[in-house]
Design an enzyme around this catalytic site. Structure first.
Site, short mmCIF file in Angstrom:
data_model
loop_
_atom_site.label_atom_id
_atom_site.label_comp_id
_atom_site.label_asym_id
_atom_site.label_seq_id
_atom_site.Cartn_x
_atom_site.Cartn_y
_atom_site.Cartn_z
N TRP A 181 0.86 -1.19 0.00
CA TRP A 181 0.00 0.00 0.00
C TRP A 181 0.89 1.23 0.00
O TRP A 181 1.88 1.30 0.73
CB TRP A 181 -0.91 0.05 1.22
CG TRP A 181 -1.66 1.36 1.30
CD1 TRP A 181 -2.81 1.68 0.65
CD2 TRP A 181 -1.25 2.55 2.00
NE1 TRP A 181 -3.16 3.00 0.91
CE2 TRP A 181 -2.22 3.54 1.74
CE3 TRP A 181 -0.17 2.86 2.82
CZ2 TRP A 181 -2.14 4.83 2.29
CZ3 TRP A 181 -0.08 4.13 3.36
CH2 TRP A 181 -1.06 5.10 3.09
N GLU A 222 -3.39 -3.27 -1.96
CA GLU A 222 -4.43 -2.59 -1.17
C GLU A 222 -4.76 -1.24 -1.79
O GLU A 222 -3.86 -0.48 -2.17
CB GLU A 222 -3.95 -2.40 0.27
CG GLU A 222 -4.97 -1.70 1.15
CD GLU A 222 -4.46 -1.47 2.56
OE1 GLU A 222 -5.27 -1.02 3.41
OE2 GLU A 222 -3.27 -1.72 2.82
N LYS A 224 -7.17 2.53 -1.77
CA LYS A 224 -7.69 3.55 -0.86
C LYS A 224 -8.43 4.59 -1.69
O LYS A 224 -8.08 4.84 -2.84
CB LYS A 224 -6.56 4.21 -0.07
CG LYS A 224 -7.05 5.01 1.13
CD LYS A 224 -5.89 5.38 2.04
CE LYS A 224 -6.39 6.06 3.31
NZ LYS A 224 -5.28 6.39 4.23
N ASP A 257 -9.40 -2.92 2.90
CA ASP A 257 -9.45 -2.28 4.22
C ASP A 257 -10.80 -1.59 4.31
O ASP A 257 -11.12 -0.76 3.45
CB ASP A 257 -8.30 -1.27 4.34
CG ASP A 257 -8.24 -0.59 5.71
OD1 ASP A 257 -9.29 -0.06 6.14
OD2 ASP A 257 -7.16 -0.55 6.31
N HIS A 260 -11.20 2.15 3.66
CA HIS A 260 -10.64 2.72 2.44
C HIS A 260 -11.66 2.88 1.32
O HIS A 260 -11.31 2.84 0.13
CB HIS A 260 -9.46 1.86 1.95
CG HIS A 260 -8.24 2.02 2.78
ND1 HIS A 260 -7.01 1.54 2.39
CD2 HIS A 260 -8.04 2.64 3.98
CE1 HIS A 260 -6.11 1.83 3.32
NE2 HIS A 260 -6.72 2.49 4.29
N HIS A 284 -8.13 -5.90 6.00
CA HIS A 284 -7.74 -5.10 7.15
C HIS A 284 -9.03 -4.57 7.78
O HIS A 284 -9.80 -3.88 7.11
CB HIS A 284 -6.84 -3.93 6.73
CG HIS A 284 -5.41 -4.30 6.58
ND1 HIS A 284 -4.43 -3.37 6.29
CD2 HIS A 284 -4.77 -5.50 6.69
CE1 HIS A 284 -3.26 -3.98 6.22
NE2 HIS A 284 -3.44 -5.26 6.46
N ASP A 294 -9.25 5.14 11.29
CA ASP A 294 -8.62 4.04 12.03
C ASP A 294 -8.97 4.03 13.51
O ASP A 294 -8.10 3.93 14.37
CB ASP A 294 -7.10 4.07 11.84
CG ASP A 294 -6.69 3.64 10.43
OD1 ASP A 294 -7.01 2.51 10.06
OD2 ASP A 294 -6.08 4.45 9.71
N ASP A 323 -6.22 -3.28 11.67
CA ASP A 323 -5.42 -2.12 11.26
C ASP A 323 -6.07 -0.85 11.76
O ASP A 323 -6.98 -0.31 11.13
CB ASP A 323 -5.27 -2.09 9.73
CG ASP A 323 -4.38 -0.95 9.27
OD1 ASP A 323 -3.77 -0.27 10.13
OD2 ASP A 323 -4.28 -0.73 8.05
#
Length: 416
Positions: A181, A222, A224, A257, A260, A284, A294, A323
């Site tokens: 990432w 990954e 985002k 994730d 994201h 994640h 997060d 994460d």
């Protein structure tokens, strides 16, 4: 109510609680090391600001400052959390001994030998992440930079991480998920969207040309949606990451994730969509609030729904990792709450009569499906969870926080 009473309640739904508990004991969940020190790592100035799309908020006292402090903190958390665990490392957590130091493009397996020792002594596997942020050579781009010297540095870093991941997998006897990432992107509207993505694709191609055993090393791509400082354009968008993984299924897997994506998107729905095409995926798990903030994972609806889909689609096909990094509260509590909540969500999912729910849906019996799903919400889950904790030899709810408070008084409060 006793465990036996709760077990009987679930048996009335056609669910064997003993089987659910035994199954959960086999599911590995990766615990991220970076919650303990606010993603600082050990290879750069510990007081320098985070850069490259990473940001922590808060200044709660007691942050781990050395590998020894981080390992000691992890030990406390491991004893408070049930289930099978892996450790998740970033490359920036390399440990240098006898005055040695190596830049990220020159990292070697030996710089992670202390972590291997730590994992072996505790029966842990280990996942790994190249660290494409918080470094002078972020210009601010890394793998998509038009500066070939910059791009070569980060490609070499990625290759070094492939070698380290292979080492971790071989030493610990478990596959190592290696996640790629970057925070590459632009704050404002770009004049060229294609060029950075072509360079990014070529960079990943070069990283994955480094030899590795795909049964042992699981490289991930990954995505985002955006980050701090890259609000207008992200090179590694969802479309880019999924397309790359789809066209390179023989050497990498996609990683999602759940922080994201856009706020109205849910990863729980994306899990079966991806598993219709990929043999396995990686996750994640975090808790986004408005953006990829997060926050600590809660036992909330989306976490439960993510775990339902993991169980329904096959837990062996999903590599699960946490994460998040919250510096505004006690870091050990943040670790423990998040890990225990993910375990709760997995247990909750394993206690669903999924075959019956599927049959009701396939039979177009939406009335009974709704009734059953709602009645399951008030089933005596807490007693099953307490029994699981007891069998794993960890404290039940209401019994672990005193340990964290005592550790804060004895250890964390004395850190500068």
């Amino acid at each position: 109510m006793s465990y036996q009473d709760a077990k009987a309640k679930y048996a009335a739904f056609g669910v064997d609680a003993d089987t659910a508990i035994e199954r959960l004991k086999t599911i590995p969940v990766s615990l991220h090391c970076w919650q303990g020190d606010d993603v600082r790592g050990f290879d750069t100035d510990p007081n320098a600001p985070l850069t490259g799309g990473i940001q922590t908020t808060g200044n709660y006292p007691g942050r781990a400052r050395t590998p020894q402090e981080l390992m000691a903190d992890l030990d406390v958390v491991l004893k408070l959390c049930p289930g099978r665990k892996k450790l998740n490392l970033h490359a920036s957590y390399a440990i240098f001994e006898d005055g040695e130091w190596a830049d990220r493009d020159k990292l070697e397996p030996k710089h992670f030998a202390p972590w291997v020792k730590f994992c072996k002594e505790r029966g842990l596997g280990c996942d790994f992440n190249p660290t494409f942020f918080s470094h002078p050579k972020c210009d601010p781009l890394t793998l998509s930079s038009p500066n070939e010297e910059t791009r070569r540095f980060w490609i070499d870093h990625g290759k070094a991480c492939i070698r380290i991941s292979q080492y971790l997998a071989e030493q610990l006897g478990q596959p190592c998920v290696m996640n790629i990432w970057t925070g590459d992107g632009f704050k404002d509207i770009p004049g060229d969207r294609m060029g950075p993505r072509e360079r990014y694709r070529d960079s990943i191609d070069q990283i994955l040309s480094e030899p590795y055993d795909f049964q042992l090393v699981k490289p991930c791509i990954e995505s985002k949606v955006f980050g701090i400082g890259v609000e207008a354009y992200t090179v590694g968008s969802a479309e880019f990451a999924l397309s790359y993984a789809a066209f390179n299924r023989d050497k990498c897997i996609p990683l999602m994730d759940n922080g994201h994506y856009h706020p109205t998107e849910v990863v729980s729905d994306k899990i079966p969509a991806l598993l219709a095409f990929f043999p396995e995926i990686a996750l994640h798990v975090t808790r986004p609030i408005r953006w990829d903030s997060d926050h600590v994972v809660l036992f909330d609806d989306e976490t439960k729904e993510i775990c339902r889909e993991i169980v329904r689609c096959g837990v062996e096909r999903v590599n699960i990792a946490l994460d998040y990094f919250d510096a505004s509260i006690n870091r050990l509590s943040a670790w423990t709450v998040g890990f225990r909540n993910l375990q709760k969500a997995l247990l909750f999912a394993l206690l669903q009569p999924n075959e019956e729910l599927k049959a009701l849906q396939d039979g177009d019996n939406w009335t009974k499906l709704m009734v059953l799903q709602e009645e399951l919400k008030t089933a005596p889950f807490g007693e099953i969870w307490d029994e699981y904790c007891r069998q794993c030899g960890v404290p039940a709810d209401g019994q672990w926080f005193d340990t964290v408070e005592q550790y804060e008084a004895d250890v964390l409060s004395k850190r500068g």
